[in-house]
Design a protein around this motif. Sequence first.
Motif, PDB file in Angstrom:
ATOM      1  N   GLU A  97       0.814  -1.220   0.000  1.00 20.71           N
ATOM      2  CA  GLU A  97       0.000   0.000   0.000  1.00 20.71           C
ATOM      3  C   GLU A  97       0.848   1.272   0.000  1.00 20.71           C
ATOM      4  O   GLU A  97       0.319   2.376  -0.080  1.00 20.71           O
ATOM      5  N   ILE A  98       2.163   1.120   0.124  1.00 20.26           N
ATOM      6  CA  ILE A  98       3.041   2.282   0.270  1.00 20.26           C
ATOM      7  C   ILE A  98       3.467   2.778  -1.100  1.00 20.26           C
ATOM      8  O   ILE A  98       4.355   2.213  -1.743  1.00 20.26           O
ATOM      9  N   GLY A  99       2.802   3.822  -1.586  1.00 21.63           N
ATOM     10  CA  GLY A  99       3.140   4.388  -2.885  1.00 21.63           C
ATOM     11  C   GLY A  99       2.916   3.402  -4.018  1.00 21.63           C
ATOM     12  O   GLY A  99       2.186   2.416  -3.897  1.00 21.63           O
ATOM     13  N   GLY A 100       3.555   3.670  -5.161  1.00 19.49           N
ATOM     14  CA  GLY A 100       3.516   2.759  -6.294  1.00 19.49           C
ATOM     15  C   GLY A 100       4.706   1.823  -6.265  1.00 19.49           C
ATOM     16  O   GLY A 100       5.532   1.843  -5.348  1.00 19.49           O
ATOM     17  N   ARG A 101       4.831   0.981  -7.295  1.00 15.69           N
ATOM     18  CA  ARG A 101       5.911   0.001  -7.302  1.00 15.69           C
ATOM     19  C   ARG A 101       7.289   0.656  -7.330  1.00 15.69           C
ATOM     20  O   ARG A 101       8.234   0.139  -6.745  1.00 15.69           O
ATOM     21  N   GLN A 102       7.410   1.790  -8.008  1.00 15.14           N
ATOM     22  CA  GLN A 102       8.704   2.465  -8.039  1.00 15.14           C
ATOM     23  C   GLN A 102       9.119   2.889  -6.636  1.00 15.14           C
ATOM     24  O   GLN A 102      10.286   2.724  -6.239  1.00 15.14           O
ATOM     25  N   VAL A 103       8.183   3.453  -5.887  1.00 15.99           N
ATOM     26  CA  VAL A 103       8.472   3.865  -4.511  1.00 15.99           C
ATOM     27  C   VAL A 103       8.780   2.656  -3.641  1.00 15.99           C
ATOM     28  O   VAL A 103       9.726   2.659  -2.840  1.00 15.99           O
ATOM     29  N   GLN A 104       8.000   1.598  -3.787  1.00 14.86           N
ATOM     30  CA  GLN A 104       8.210   0.403  -2.967  1.00 14.86           C
ATOM     31  C   GLN A 104       9.588  -0.206  -3.189  1.00 14.86           C
ATOM     32  O   GLN A 104      10.178  -0.775  -2.263  1.00 14.86           O
ATOM     33  N   HIS A 105      10.121  -0.097  -4.400  1.00 15.61           N
ATOM     34  CA  HIS A 105      11.449  -0.651  -4.686  1.00 15.61           C
ATOM     35  C   HIS A 105      12.568   0.245  -4.160  1.00 15.61           C
ATOM     36  O   HIS A 105      13.723  -0.190  -4.089  1.00 15.61           O
ATOM     37  N   GLN A 106      12.255   1.472  -3.798  1.00 18.81           N
ATOM     38  CA  GLN A 106      13.270   2.413  -3.342  1.00 18.81           C
ATOM     39  C   GLN A 106      13.168   2.706  -1.856  1.00 18.81           C
ATOM     40  O   GLN A 106      14.176   2.814  -1.157  1.00 18.81           O
ATOM     41  N   ALA A 107      11.952   2.866  -1.358  1.00 17.97           N
ATOM     42  CA  ALA A 107      11.731   3.267   0.040  1.00 17.97           C
ATOM     43  C   ALA A 107      12.092   2.142   1.000  1.00 17.97           C
ATOM     44  O   ALA A 107      11.875   0.967   0.721  1.00 17.97           O
ATOM     45  N   THR A 108      12.633   2.513   2.155  1.00 17.17           N
ATOM     46  CA  THR A 108      13.096   1.536   3.143  1.00 17.17           C
ATOM     47  C   THR A 108      12.245   1.583   4.399  1.00 17.17           C
ATOM     48  O   THR A 108      11.632   2.600   4.735  1.00 17.17           O
TER      49      THR A 108
END
Length: 293
Positions: A97-108
């Motif tokens: 649920e945290i942002g889109g896939r791009q964000v999920q692959h970057q955010a920690t």
Amino acid sequence: MQRYERPGQMSTVLDRLAGGGWTVLAGGTDLYPAAVERPLVAQSLLDITALDELRGVQRTSIDDVPWWRIGALTTWAELADGKLPQALDAIAQASREIGGRQVQHQATIGGNLCNASPAADGIAALLALDAQVELRSVRETRRLPLSGFVLGNRRTACRPDELLAAVWLPARGDESRSRFLKLGHRRYLVISIAMASVAFDVDRQGRLCGVGVAVGACSAVAQRLPRIEQALTGRRAGEALGSLAQVIDTAAFEPLSPIDDVRGTADYRRRAALRLVERALRELLAETAGGPG
């Protein structure tokens, strides 16, 4: 930018933090948007992404007590796609649920906790699961319960010379379950109006224990709901399911302090939180009551 470093050793990172004047950079998904109001060129950035020891999920034990350790640089995509046990389903669900896939692959996960947004999806799930955080400095390594780490809107107990290194979760039994639910104006890429996470274990007598119920986006800090937790503890799943209407009452949600904003009124948030908690518990209790034994 005043200075930029990307050390490959934890000792170097901690030495830099001890000297002061650094902003820690991990995934950058919170730091870079904030630069609209506070330019990055005015900051000294300490990039910690070369510290591989801060990545991944491991099962370990301390004094024969089992734990799951999640490194602070573990991304939400890794948590969403990884093989987490059933007990940690809420974390995988929140991760998606945290942002889109791009964000999920970057955010920690560490960055999400240090950002300490009232609407941070990961915090409610971790809070319900009795998470602790590991903080390191040149002086010491200490662990705090998550409830004592996130202090308010964008405020944490992390000292200027400390680095959040990991999240620790008690390793629960095979019958343990957890769930995360979120309400927004659409399914993805939206800030929560309200969110809820529930978790519980089942003891050898088939009774609920280790019950955690947490609500986010309805206070400056995600809140546990002890009245509901206490009412469910010690009951069998079928019994708890049958009495859920009495357990989920408005008085149980008094710890919350929602606000009116563009996403919803305080009253709407409180009612939404009640329904999310009720739905999550009803689903998990039904699964447990209908399971083996």
